[in-house]
Design an enzyme around this catalytic site. Structure first.
Site, PDB file in Angstrom:
ATOM      1  N   SER A 600       0.964  -1.076  -0.488  1.00 16.80           N
ATOM      2  CA  SER A 600       0.184  -0.076  -0.364  1.00 16.80           C
ATOM      3  C   SER A 600       0.946   0.773  -0.201  1.00 16.80           C
ATOM      4  CB  SER A 600      -1.319   0.340   1.647  1.00 16.80           C
ATOM      5  OG  SER A 600      -1.401   0.938   1.584  1.00 16.80           O
ATOM      6  N   TYR A 613      -2.650  -0.186   9.984  1.00 16.13           N
ATOM      7  CA  TYR A 613      -2.548  -1.264   8.515  1.00 16.13           C
ATOM      8  C   TYR A 613      -1.390  -0.841   8.059  1.00 16.13           C
ATOM      9  CZ  TYR A 613      -4.328  -0.784   3.966  1.00 16.13           C
ATOM     10  OH  TYR A 613      -3.426  -1.688   2.327  1.00 16.13           O
TER      11      TYR A 613
END
Length: 732
Positions: A600, A613
Site C-alpha cells: 500500500s 494497517y
C-alpha cells in the site's frame, strides 16, 4: 464408463438421435447435429479426431446451376464442439477429377509427393470461397459413393483393428457386413482403397481401418449415425464376452496405494517431475488415478505394452510414440528411489526418442521436437499427462485412456499390435501435420504458467484472475472464503466463453481455473491449497497475493490489540507463510518463478487513524526485499503499492464507505447505491493525487501482470507504486 475391472468394461452406447431435434434443419445444420452427437463421447471419438461429411446439392454462385458439394469437417476441428464454420465445402466432381492427377503422378513412382501434392489441390475445389481448410481425410469421404459418411475412433473397434488377427475377429463380429483395409496413412491413397473395396463388396455397411478406426456410410443421415452406433455396439458386445476382468494385462503386479496416500505422494513428487519434463518446454499436468487406469499400470504386462506404444494416428500425435513407464514398487521403494527411477527413465526416454527420430528421418524432416514424454505411468500412483495448458493435458490423458481400452480389448482376444515405427514417424513428422502446427496461433505470454492468486474473491484479486486467464495463464483462485473463490472461477470462465471448468469432486479433473479456500494465516490451510494446486496442475510458477486486512477501529477510532495482531498476521506473516511453503515447490521444480505482494501507499505515508494497517504494510514492503534475497536466483519477488482502490474492494463495504465520507466531510445521500458512494469516495482520493484520476482495478492488475510476465524479468526486490502520484510517497 463403468469402473468395474471385472465385467462389462466395454460398454454399449445409446443412440442420441432425436427426430424432433433433427427435423427442419438445413443440410449443414443437420451435419453439425450428427457430428456433435458422435463427438460428445470420447469412447466413440477422441477430441479433435474423426470426421463426418454430407454430400449436398447446392446452387453454384457463378452459374446458378445445382452442383454436388461435399461438406466435411475441416482441418483441426473437433466433432463435439463443431459449428457450421468448422466445415469445409468442396465441389464433389472436382475432387473426383483429382484422381486422374494423382494416378499420373503415382505412375512416376513418387507416391509420397503425389499424396502430399493433392492437399495443395483442395483449394482449387473450394465451393463458395469457404476459408476453412479441409481435412487430410477428405478423400475418404469424397470417394465413398454414399451421401453421408462417419469416420470415428471407437475404443472397441480400434481394439479389433489393432489385434494381430484383426481380419479374423472382424468376421466373427460382423460377418460379411463389414470389410477390412490394412493400415494406410490417411489421405488420397486410402480414399482410393476404400472406393475399390466398396466396389468389390457391394452391400457392405462399413470398413475397419487397420490400426486406425471405423468408417461407415448410408444415403440417409439418421441411418448413417445409427449404423455407427450399431457397429460400435457389436464390437463392444463381442469384447465383453471375452473380457478378462482382474486377469486383464496378465494380472496384477503391484498394488495401488490408497487414494489419500497416493495423492500425498503425488503432491510431493509432481513438482520434481514437472521440472524434469519441462527442461525444453514447460508443461502443465493432469493426474488420472481411477481404478481402470491403475489396473493397467499395476499389471504384469504394462511395461511391455507401454513400450509398444499406441496405434491410432490421433493417439500418438498427442501421446508421442510411447509413454514413460517408471519402474517403481509402491510397496517397497522409497521416494528417493522414485526420484531416481524418474531421472533414469527420462534420460533413457530422451535417448530412445532421439534414436527413433534419427533412424526414421529424411532430409526434408522438420527438426526433432521436444524429446520428453507427454504421458508418464507410475505403478501404485497413476498416469500423469502433460500439455502446454490444462486443456491439452486433459486431452492427452483422454487419448491414453482410450489407448488403454484398446490394448485391453486386443489383449483379451489376441495380441495387441502397435503401428510400425516408420509409419508412426511418418505421421508424427508428416509435412501436413507440421504445416498444421505452423498455422496455429502463437502461444500467449502466460501459456504454460500456473499462477495462484490469493485474495481472488473480490477487488484486485478477482480482476487479476480474469486478466491472467485472458493472457493464457492457468490460474488457482484462492480466497479466505471458498465459495467466493469458486464463484470467481466460474464467473471468469463464463466471461470469456469457456464455460464452467472448475473442479468437481476430484481436483485432478480441474479446468483452466479452479477456486479454492485458503487462510494464509494458517500454515496447514496454505499447505492444503498448495497440495490441491499441485494435484490439479503439477506445480506452481507464480504467486500474486492481493489479500489484505484493514482492521476496523472502534467508535473512538482506536484499533484494539486483536486488530493489530490480525493486521500483521494477514499483511505480513501470511505472505511469509505462503512464500515459505511455495519455496519447496519452486526448489523441486527448479524453474523460474515469481511472487508479487500487494502492499500500500500507506506503507510510506503515515496517516492518522490507520496506524496498525500502515505499519503492517511497511513491514510487508521490507518482507519483499528479504524474500527477494532468500528466493534468488530462480524466483523474483516484487510488490505493488496502490493508493486506496475503492472499486470492487471487499475492504470497502458500505458502512466503511459512509464512515470515510463522514470523516472527510463529503456531501452524500445515504439513499444512494453503494457503488455511487464508492465513486464519490474514489473521486475524493483522486483529488489528493498529482494525476487527479481514481485508481482503478485495471491499473493494479496491469502492474501485477507486468511483474509476473517477462517484461520485468530482471526486476526483483522492488515495489511499484500505482497511486496516481502521491508526492508524500516519493522515494526518499
Amino acid at each position: 464408463m463403468e469402473t468395474s475391472t471385472t465385467q462389462k468394461y466395454f460398454r454399449r452406447v445409446e443412440s442420441k438421435w432425436d427426430d424432433r431435434e433433427a427435423k427442419g434443419k438445413d443440410p449443414l445444420a443437420s451435419l453439425v447435429y450428427r457430428s456433435n452427437l458422435l463427438g460428445s463421447d470420447s469412447y466413440i471419438n477422441n477430441t479433435g479426431g474423426g470426421n463426418t461429411s454430407s454430400k449436398v446439392m447446392e446452387e453454384d454462385p457463378i452459374s446458378g446451376q445445382e452442383a454436388e458439394v461435399l461438406w466435411v469437417k475441416g482441418s483441426g476441428g473437433d466433432l463435439r464442439t463443431a459449428t457450421k464454420p468448422n466445415f469445409a465445402s468442396l465441389y464433389q466432381q472436382k475432387l473426383l477429377k483429382l484422381q486422374d492427377i494423382y494416378h499420373s503422378m503415382e505412375n512416376t513412382g513418387l507416391k509420397t509427393p503425389a499424396e502430399d501434392s493433392m492437399t495443395e489441390m483442395y483449394p482449387h475445389c473450394t465451393f463458395n470461397l469457404n476459408p476453412r481448410a479441409p481435412s487430410i481425410d477428405t478423400p475418404l469421404h469424397s470417394f465413398i459413393p454414399y451421401k453421408y459418411v462417419d469416420h470415428t475412433h471407437p475404443v472397441p473397434v480400434i481394439a479389433i483393428a489393432t489385434a494381430d488377427n484383426g481380419p479374423e475377429l472382424m468376421r466373427e463380429v460382423y460377418g460379411d457386413e463389414v470389410e477390412w483395409v490394412d493400415w494406410m496413412r490417411p489421405g488420397f491413397e486410402l480414399g482410393l482403397k476404400l472406393q475399390e473395396v466398396i466396389e468389390e463388396n457391394p452391400g457392405i455397411r462399413g470398413i475397419i481401418l487397420g490400426g486406425h478406426g471405423l468408417i461407415n456410410w448410408a444415403d440417409d443421415e439418421k441411418e448413417c449415425y445409427e449404423t455407427s452406433i450399431e457397429l460400435i455396439n457389436k464390437a463392444a458386445d463381442y469384447l465383453n464376452e471375452h473380457e478378462r476382468g482382474e486377469d486383464s494385462f496378465g494380472g496384477s503386479r503391484y498394488k495401488s496405494l490408497e487414494k489419500e496416500e497416493r495423492r500425498e505422494v503425488l503432491a510431493d513428487i509432481l513438482p520434481f517431475l514437472r521440472g524434469q519434463v519441462s527442461q525444453e518446454n514447460q508443461f502443465i499436468g493432469t493426474v488420472q488415478d481411477d481404478e481402470v487406469t491403475l489396473q493397467f499400470i499395476n499389471a504384469e504386462d504394462a511395461p511391455r505394452l507401454a513400450e509398444l506404444g499406441t496405434s491410432c494416428p490421433d493417439h500418438f500425435l498427442r501421446t508421442k510414440i510411447k509413454p514413460l513407464y517408471v519402474e517403481w514398487n509402491p510397496q517397497e521403494d522409497s521416494m528417493e528411489d522414485l526420484k531416481g527411477a524418474i531421472t533414469a527413465g527420462l534420460q533413457q526416454y530422451r535417448e530412445d526418442y532421439a534414436k527413433y527420430y534419427n533412424s526414421h528421418r529424411d532430409e526434408d524432416s522438420p527438426d526433432m521436437r521436444d524429446p520428453n514424454p507427454t504421458v508418464i505411468l507410475i505403478p501404485g500412483l497413476g498416469m500423469i499427462a502433460w500439455g502446454k495448458n490444462k486443456s491439452e493435458s486433459r486431452v492427452t490423458a483422454e487419448f491414453y485412456t482410450a489407448a488403454i481400452g484398446v490394448m485391453r480389448g486386443a489383449e483379451s482376444v489376441a495380441n495387441y499390435t502397435a503401428l510400425p515405427k516408420q509409419e508412426a514417424y511418418d505421421i508424427e513428422y508428416w509435412a501436413l501435420e507440421e504445416a498444421k502446427l505452423q498455422r496455429m496461433p502463437p502461444e500467449s505470454e502466460l501459456s504454460r504458467q500456473v499462477i495462484a492468486v490469493i485474495g481472488a474473491g473480490s477487488g484486485i484479486g478477482k480482476a487479476l484472475v480474469s486478466r491472467l486467464i485472458k493472457e493464457g495463464g492457468t490460474v488457482a483462485a484462492l480466497d479466505l472464503h471458498e465459495d467466493t473463490a469458486k464463484a470467481t472461477a466460474e464467473d471468469v470462465l463464463e466471461e470469456i466463453g469457456m464455460g464452467i471448468g472448475v473442479a468437481g469432486s476430484d481436483i485432478s479433473g480441474s479446468g483452466d481455473v479452479i477456486g479454492l479456500g485458503c487462510d494464509i494465516t494458517d500454515r496447514q490451510s496454505v499447505q492444503q491449497a498448495l497440495h490441491d494446486i499441485t494435484i490439479a496442475y503439477g506445480g506452481l510458477d507464480n504467486v500474486a497475493v492481493t489479500a489484505g486486512l484493514y482492521p476496523t477501529p472502534d467508535q473512538n477510532g482506536d484499533v484494539k490489540d486483536a486488530g493489530w495482531d490480525n493486521s500483521f498476521a494477514v499483511n505480513v506473516k501470511g505472505n511469509y507463510i505462503v512464500a515459505d511453503e511455495v519455496a519447496d515447490i519452486w526448489e523441486a521444480q527448479n524453474l523460474d518463478g515469481s511472487m508479487v505482494i500487494t502492499t500500500s501507499a500507506n506503507a510510506v505515508v503515515p496517516k492518522a487513524g490507520s496506524m496498525a494497517y500502515d505499519t503492517s504494510k511497511s513491514a510487508a514492503n521490507h518482507l519483499i526485499r528479504e524474500l527477494a534475497i532468500a528466493l534468488a536466483p530462480r524466483v523474483r519477488v516484487n510488490g505493488v503499492a496502490p493508493a486506496t482502490v475503492v472499486e470492487g474492494s471487499s475492504m470497502f463495504p458500505r458502512d466503511r464507505v459512509i464512515a470515510s465520507l463522514k470523516k472527510y466531510g463529503l456531501d452524500f445521500d445515504e439513499e444512494e447505491s453503494t457503488e455511487t458512494l464508492r465513486e464519490t469516495l474514489a473521486d475524493f482520493y483522486a483529488s489528493r493525487t498529482l494525476t487527479r484520476q481514481p485508481i482503478t482495478l485495471d491499473q493494479q492488475t496491469e502492474a501485477i501482470y507486468s511483474l509476473i510476465s517477462s517484461r520485468y524479468e530482471n526486476t526483483t526486490g522492488h515495489i511499484i507504486p500505482v497511486d496516481g502520484g502521491l508526492k508524500e510517497a516519493f522515494l526518499r
